[in-house]
Design a protein around this motif. Sequence first.
Motif, PDB file in Angstrom:
ATOM      1  N   GLY A  51       0.750  -1.258   0.000  1.00 55.38           N
ATOM      2  CA  GLY A  51       0.000   0.000   0.000  1.00 55.38           C
ATOM      3  C   GLY A  51       0.773   1.297   0.000  1.00 55.38           C
ATOM      4  O   GLY A  51       0.168   2.362  -0.039  1.00 55.38           O
ATOM      5  N   HIS A  52       2.090   1.220   0.053  1.00 54.60           N
ATOM      6  CA  HIS A  52       2.865   2.453   0.162  1.00 54.60           C
ATOM      7  C   HIS A  52       3.864   2.616  -0.978  1.00 54.60           C
ATOM      8  O   HIS A  52       4.798   3.431  -0.883  1.00 54.60           O
ATOM      9  N   GLY A  53       3.666   1.833  -2.044  1.00 51.32           N
ATOM     10  CA  GLY A  53       4.475   2.014  -3.244  1.00 51.32           C
ATOM     11  C   GLY A  53       5.958   1.762  -3.038  1.00 51.32           C
ATOM     12  O   GLY A  53       6.782   2.297  -3.792  1.00 51.32           O
ATOM     13  N   ASP A  54       6.300   0.942  -2.042  1.00 50.54           N
ATOM     14  CA  ASP A  54       7.730   0.798  -1.761  1.00 50.54           C
ATOM     15  C   ASP A  54       8.153  -0.633  -1.457  1.00 50.54           C
ATOM     16  O   ASP A  54       9.127  -0.861  -0.750  1.00 50.54           O
ATOM     17  N   GLY A  55       7.420  -1.612  -1.983  1.00 44.95           N
ATOM     18  CA  GLY A  55       7.853  -2.978  -1.690  1.00 44.95           C
ATOM     19  C   GLY A  55       7.212  -3.994  -2.602  1.00 44.95           C
ATOM     20  O   GLY A  55       5.984  -4.099  -2.653  1.00 44.95           O
ATOM     21  N   PHE A  56       8.043  -4.740  -3.335  1.00 39.01           N
ATOM     22  CA  PHE A  56       7.530  -5.786  -4.209  1.00 39.01           C
ATOM     23  C   PHE A  56       7.221  -7.044  -3.429  1.00 39.01           C
ATOM     24  O   PHE A  56       7.992  -7.440  -2.558  1.00 39.01           O
ATOM     25  N   GLY A  57       6.116  -7.671  -3.763  1.00 39.11           N
ATOM     26  CA  GLY A  57       5.823  -8.947  -3.133  1.00 39.11           C
ATOM     27  C   GLY A  57       4.600  -9.586  -3.746  1.00 39.11           C
ATOM     28  O   GLY A  57       3.856  -8.958  -4.513  1.00 39.11           O
ATOM     29  N   GLY A  58       4.419 -10.853  -3.420  1.00 42.04           N
ATOM     30  CA  GLY A  58       3.246 -11.572  -3.898  1.00 42.04           C
ATOM     31  C   GLY A  58       2.838 -12.604  -2.873  1.00 42.04           C
ATOM     32  O   GLY A  58       3.565 -12.857  -1.902  1.00 42.04           O
ATOM     33  N   ALA A  59       1.680 -13.163  -3.063  1.00 38.27           N
ATOM     34  CA  ALA A  59       1.239 -14.240  -2.180  1.00 38.27           C
ATOM     35  C   ALA A  59       0.381 -15.202  -2.982  1.00 38.27           C
ATOM     36  O   ALA A  59      -0.359 -14.786  -3.888  1.00 38.27           O
ATOM     37  N   LEU A  60       0.540 -16.481  -2.675  1.00 37.98           N
ATOM     38  CA  LEU A  60      -0.317 -17.502  -3.255  1.00 37.98           C
ATOM     39  C   LEU A  60      -0.844 -18.339  -2.092  1.00 37.98           C
ATOM     40  O   LEU A  60      -0.062 -18.928  -1.342  1.00 37.98           O
ATOM     41  N   LEU A  61      -2.170 -18.324  -1.937  1.00 34.76           N
ATOM     42  CA  LEU A  61      -2.793 -18.993  -0.796  1.00 34.76           C
ATOM     43  C   LEU A  61      -3.686 -20.106  -1.322  1.00 34.76           C
ATOM     44  O   LEU A  61      -4.288 -19.965  -2.397  1.00 34.76           O
ATOM     45  N   ALA A  62      -3.777 -21.193  -0.541  1.00 33.56           N
ATOM     46  CA  ALA A  62      -4.567 -22.338  -1.000  1.00 33.56           C
ATOM     47  C   ALA A  62      -5.591 -22.730   0.050  1.00 33.56           C
ATOM     48  O   ALA A  62      -5.361 -22.588   1.244  1.00 33.56           O
ATOM     49  N   LYS A  63      -6.709 -23.256  -0.476  1.00 33.05           N
ATOM     50  CA  LYS A  63      -7.802 -23.645   0.422  1.00 33.05           C
ATOM     51  C   LYS A  63      -7.457 -24.951   1.142  1.00 33.05           C
ATOM     52  O   LYS A  63      -7.827 -25.161   2.280  1.00 33.05           O
ATOM     53  N   ASP A  64      -6.689 -25.775   0.430  1.00 36.90           N
ATOM     54  CA  ASP A  64      -6.506 -27.145   0.874  1.00 36.90           C
ATOM     55  C   ASP A  64      -5.079 -27.358   1.386  1.00 36.90           C
ATOM     56  O   ASP A  64      -4.111 -26.928   0.755  1.00 36.90           O
ATOM     57  N   ALA A  65      -4.940 -28.029   2.542  1.00 33.41           N
ATOM     58  CA  ALA A  65      -3.625 -28.184   3.165  1.00 33.41           C
ATOM     59  C   ALA A  65      -2.646 -28.959   2.271  1.00 33.41           C
ATOM     60  O   ALA A  65      -1.445 -28.672   2.257  1.00 33.41           O
TER      61      ALA A  65
ATOM     62  N   GLU B 260      -0.979  17.486 -12.581  1.00 33.93           N
ATOM     63  CA  GLU B 260       0.111  17.934 -11.702  1.00 33.93           C
ATOM     64  C   GLU B 260       0.185  17.122 -10.416  1.00 33.93           C
ATOM     65  O   GLU B 260       1.230  17.038  -9.785  1.00 33.93           O
ATOM     66  N   LEU B 261      -0.952  16.536 -10.029  1.00 31.66           N
ATOM     67  CA  LEU B 261      -0.993  15.808  -8.761  1.00 31.66           C
ATOM     68  C   LEU B 261      -0.913  14.295  -9.000  1.00 31.66           C
ATOM     69  O   LEU B 261      -0.091  13.603  -8.402  1.00 31.66           O
ATOM     70  N   VAL B 262      -1.750  13.813  -9.885  1.00 29.15           N
ATOM     71  CA  VAL B 262      -1.797  12.377 -10.160  1.00 29.15           C
ATOM     72  C   VAL B 262      -0.552  11.998 -10.961  1.00 29.15           C
ATOM     73  O   VAL B 262      -0.206  12.672 -11.933  1.00 29.15           O
ATOM     74  N   THR B 263       0.093  10.913 -10.536  1.00 26.54           N
ATOM     75  CA  THR B 263       1.372  10.516 -11.155  1.00 26.54           C
ATOM     76  C   THR B 263       1.138   9.480 -12.250  1.00 26.54           C
ATOM     77  O   THR B 263       0.363   8.529 -12.048  1.00 26.54           O
ATOM     78  N   ILE B 264       1.840   9.637 -13.363  1.00 23.32           N
ATOM     79  CA  ILE B 264       1.786   8.616 -14.415  1.00 23.32           C
ATOM     80  C   ILE B 264       2.750   7.503 -13.994  1.00 23.32           C
ATOM     81  O   ILE B 264       3.975   7.697 -13.976  1.00 23.32           O
ATOM     82  N   ALA B 265       2.216   6.382 -13.614  1.00 18.12           N
ATOM     83  CA  ALA B 265       3.042   5.261 -13.143  1.00 18.12           C
ATOM     84  C   ALA B 265       2.234   3.984 -13.255  1.00 18.12           C
ATOM     85  O   ALA B 265       0.998   4.013 -13.239  1.00 18.12           O
ATOM     86  N   SER B 266       2.940   2.849 -13.357  1.00 21.25           N
ATOM     87  CA  SER B 266       2.210   1.627 -13.704  1.00 21.25           C
ATOM     88  C   SER B 266       1.707   0.813 -12.526  1.00 21.25           C
ATOM     89  O   SER B 266       1.052  -0.195 -12.738  1.00 21.25           O
ATOM     90  N   SER B 267       1.988   1.188 -11.308  1.00 19.21           N
ATOM     91  CA  SER B 267       1.477   0.381 -10.198  1.00 19.21           C
ATOM     92  C   SER B 267       0.057   0.819  -9.820  1.00 19.21           C
ATOM     93  O   SER B 267      -0.564   1.648 -10.516  1.00 19.21           O
ATOM     94  N   LEU B 268      -0.448   0.291  -8.744  1.00 18.00           N
ATOM     95  CA  LEU B 268      -1.803   0.621  -8.287  1.00 18.00           C
ATOM     96  C   LEU B 268      -1.898   0.279  -6.810  1.00 18.00           C
ATOM     97  O   LEU B 268      -1.048  -0.417  -6.255  1.00 18.00           O
ATOM     98  N   GLY B 269      -2.938   0.812  -6.171  1.00 12.59           N
ATOM     99  CA  GLY B 269      -3.169   0.469  -4.766  1.00 12.59           C
ATOM    100  C   GLY B 269      -2.296   1.224  -3.787  1.00 12.59           C
ATOM    101  O   GLY B 269      -2.272   0.909  -2.607  1.00 12.59           O
ATOM    102  N   SER B 270      -1.581   2.238  -4.279  1.00 14.60           N
ATOM    103  CA  SER B 270      -0.654   2.979  -3.424  1.00 14.60           C
ATOM    104  C   SER B 270      -1.343   4.079  -2.647  1.00 14.60           C
ATOM    105  O   SER B 270      -2.479   4.442  -2.936  1.00 14.60           O
ATOM    106  N   HIS B 271      -0.597   4.670  -1.719  1.00 13.68           N
ATOM    107  CA  HIS B 271      -1.062   5.845  -0.974  1.00 13.68           C
ATOM    108  C   HIS B 271      -1.344   7.008  -1.921  1.00 13.68           C
ATOM    109  O   HIS B 271      -2.212   7.826  -1.672  1.00 13.68           O
ATOM    110  N   SER B 272      -0.598   7.081  -3.034  1.00 14.09           N
ATOM    111  CA  SER B 272      -0.797   8.197  -3.964  1.00 14.09           C
ATOM    112  C   SER B 272      -1.549   7.721  -5.208  1.00 14.09           C
ATOM    113  O   SER B 272      -1.444   6.551  -5.596  1.00 14.09           O
TER     114      SER B 272
END
Length: 382
Positions: free
Chosen positions: A200-214, A317-329
Amino acid sequence: MTDPATSLARALPDRDPAHRSVAPPLWASDSYEWADADAKPDYDYSRTVSPNRDMLVEALAVLEGAAGGGATGSGQSAALLALLLLPAAAKVVAPHDCYGGTYRLIRGLEEQGKLTAQFVDQKDEAALDAALAGGADLLWIESPSNPLLRLVDIAAVAAKGKAAGALVAADNTLPTPLRQQPLALGCDLVLHSTTKAINGHGDGFGGALLAKDAALVERLHWWANAAGLNAAPQIAWQTLRGLRTLAVRIDRQEESAKIVAEWLAARPEIAAVHYPGLPDHPDHALAARQQSGPGFMIAFELTGGADGTAAFLAGLELVTIASSLGSHSSLICKPATMTHRGMPPEAQAEAGLGPNLLRLSVGLEAPADLIADLARGLARLG
Ligand code: PLP
């Protein structure tokens, strides 16, 4: 279940019995001492297992109703992890309008002869049935889709995938687990690019894969370790820190997105607004049923052609052209040349990604300031 906002704020407070810290410590160590060389400790080597990754996965698993999963170095490595679960020459069925990186990865593996892929409009029942005919190994779902925010009925599509013998995976990056839980709708796997709203803060790459079944969690851990896809402890620690405030951020961003989408829809320079929260969105009713909110992403098309789009973007001037999403900005992108450039022009055309399409990720700024900025951009259209 405790309200998700509470469970995020309070999760896992007991992991530092030595000092009773209120925030979890970071265990950056790459390895852990074995008291006995013949008795493997629970934590031995951080590529394999890490307390910080475990905490992040545990918090996400509670939200998604998962048995467990893995936290990876990016959303793409989580997608690769899902693909590593498949048998040789697997048949993959994915949406024709999925995230461009997903398209690139699946097509790239297909070009190497490792799998066969069909990208179909999953809203078209006949096309989906035809793609699944004869069985499939993986059905990929992305709802709402990036960037056009089209929805599919996840329970209905997942049921078709299961009937075809496929593992069903849903990319839940855009809605976040606070707005949609695909495992409860019949999916086996849920993927996140935690790079986005979860951190959420535009400063860390990561992913998650979660499964229903053990049993699937076991296989997923085996491959994440074998292929070295797991996230570094530092990133897992940071991502959990971001995740704690997801509920308030999403509420605020979504409220602003509703205001901005309504404003855009009333402007003559805008040819189309794609936002599931607007009553005229084709999937408005489905969104109301399937999601607990329409989210913070808006796609829209300008009337002024490619030149108009360029002028509009240059005026911001305020909104940034950038390819991510979900950030604070707030971030805006032109999918055709940015996030979805991995899709060839024909595939872009089929997915509906024209040169006038823009995707706006609404951040934490005051909506009035965002609207003033968008108005500045529109003023450039002449
Ligand atoms: N899934 C979706 C819906 C995305 O938007 C993205 C990135 O934009 C990804 C997956 C890939 O995530 P990452 O960039 O963290 O590898």
